[in-house]
Design a protein around this motif. Structure first.
Motif, PDB file in Angstrom:
ATOM      1  N   GLN A  37       0.850  -1.187   0.000  1.00 14.36           N
ATOM      2  CA  GLN A  37       0.000   0.000   0.000  1.00 14.36           C
ATOM      3  C   GLN A  37       0.883   1.234   0.000  1.00 14.36           C
ATOM      4  O   GLN A  37       1.670   1.441   0.926  1.00 14.36           O
ATOM      5  N   GLY A  40      -1.872   7.196  -0.115  1.00 16.30           N
ATOM      6  CA  GLY A  40      -2.947   7.690  -0.954  1.00 16.30           C
ATOM      7  C   GLY A  40      -3.527   6.681  -1.925  1.00 16.30           C
ATOM      8  O   GLY A  40      -4.390   7.016  -2.732  1.00 16.30           O
ATOM      9  N   LYS A  41      -3.045   5.443  -1.854  1.00 14.49           N
ATOM     10  CA  LYS A  41      -3.533   4.413  -2.780  1.00 14.49           C
ATOM     11  C   LYS A  41      -4.131   3.248  -2.005  1.00 14.49           C
ATOM     12  O   LYS A  41      -3.860   3.054  -0.827  1.00 14.49           O
ATOM     13  N   GLU A  42      -4.936   2.470  -2.701  1.00 15.95           N
ATOM     14  CA  GLU A  42      -5.514   1.282  -2.087  1.00 15.95           C
ATOM     15  C   GLU A  42      -4.471   0.175  -1.989  1.00 15.95           C
ATOM     16  O   GLU A  42      -3.519   0.123  -2.770  1.00 15.95           O
ATOM     17  N   ARG A  43      -4.693  -0.690  -1.050  1.00 16.94           N
ATOM     18  CA  ARG A  43      -3.819  -1.855  -0.920  1.00 16.94           C
ATOM     19  C   ARG A  43      -4.011  -2.778  -2.122  1.00 16.94           C
ATOM     20  O   ARG A  43      -5.142  -3.003  -2.560  1.00 16.94           O
ATOM     21  N   GLU A  44      -2.920  -3.306  -2.629  1.00 18.19           N
ATOM     22  CA  GLU A  44      -2.995  -4.216  -3.767  1.00 18.19           C
ATOM     23  C   GLU A  44      -2.197  -5.482  -3.495  1.00 18.19           C
ATOM     24  O   GLU A  44      -1.163  -5.459  -2.829  1.00 18.19           O
ATOM     25  N   SER A  61       1.860  -5.876 -12.402  1.00 15.83           N
ATOM     26  CA  SER A  61       2.840  -4.820 -12.137  1.00 15.83           C
ATOM     27  C   SER A  61       4.188  -5.355 -11.646  1.00 15.83           C
ATOM     28  O   SER A  61       5.193  -4.651 -11.729  1.00 15.83           O
ATOM     29  N   GLU A  86       7.966   3.339  -8.354  1.00 17.59           N
ATOM     30  CA  GLU A  86       6.553   3.040  -8.117  1.00 17.59           C
ATOM     31  C   GLU A  86       6.330   1.804  -7.251  1.00 17.59           C
ATOM     32  O   GLU A  86       5.200   1.503  -6.880  1.00 17.59           O
ATOM     33  N   ALA A  89       6.313   1.488  -1.146  1.00 15.97           N
ATOM     34  CA  ALA A  89       5.073   1.212  -0.425  1.00 15.97           C
ATOM     35  C   ALA A  89       5.393   0.510   0.878  1.00 15.97           C
ATOM     36  O   ALA A  89       6.527   0.072   1.105  1.00 15.97           O
TER      37      ALA A  89
END
Length: 121
Positions: A37, A40-44, A61, A86, A89
């Motif tokens: 995560q 500002g982003k959702e957990r993936e 990704s 990118e 996280a």
């Protein structure tokens, strides 16, 4: 209840590698997954591995760059190569049942506290 502890995070330059580890207190779940995560982003979900079949699953990704493995019933590692900014996280491991072990990364539970990964350009 199983407890999960992640380790191995840190700071690295783009193109570098890190190896994350997840230690489980007991073996109760067949599937182990890695998630991340970013602020500002959702957990993936990024990777998962079935303990019974050895089958692995990856998000698009990270496919080709990350490798998930289990060295025994309780420890799961995530080798991350060719890291990109990118990829920065908080990374978490979690446990899931065999029926949920797929690239949808749903229904995982028993989350660890996470380990921070920072990739600089």
């Amino acid at each position: 209840q199983v407890q999960l502890v992640e380790s191995g995070g840190g700071s690295v330059q783009a193109g570098g590698s890190l190896r994350l580890s997840c230690a489980a207190s007991i073996y109760t779940y067949d599937c182990m997954g890695w998630f991340r995560q970013a602020p500002g982003k959702e957990r993936e979900g990024v990777a998962a591995i079935s303990g019974s079949t050895g089958i692995t699953y990856y998000s698009d990704s990270v496919k080709g760059r990350f490798t998930v493995s289990r060295d025994n019933a309780k420890n799961t590692d995530l080798q991350m190569n060719s890291l990109k900014p990118e990829d920065t996280a908080m990374y978490y491991c979690a446990a899931g049942s065999s029926i949920d072990c797929d690239s949808n990364f749903k229904n995982f539970r028993n989350w660890g506290q996470g380990t921070q990964v920072i990739v600089s350009s």
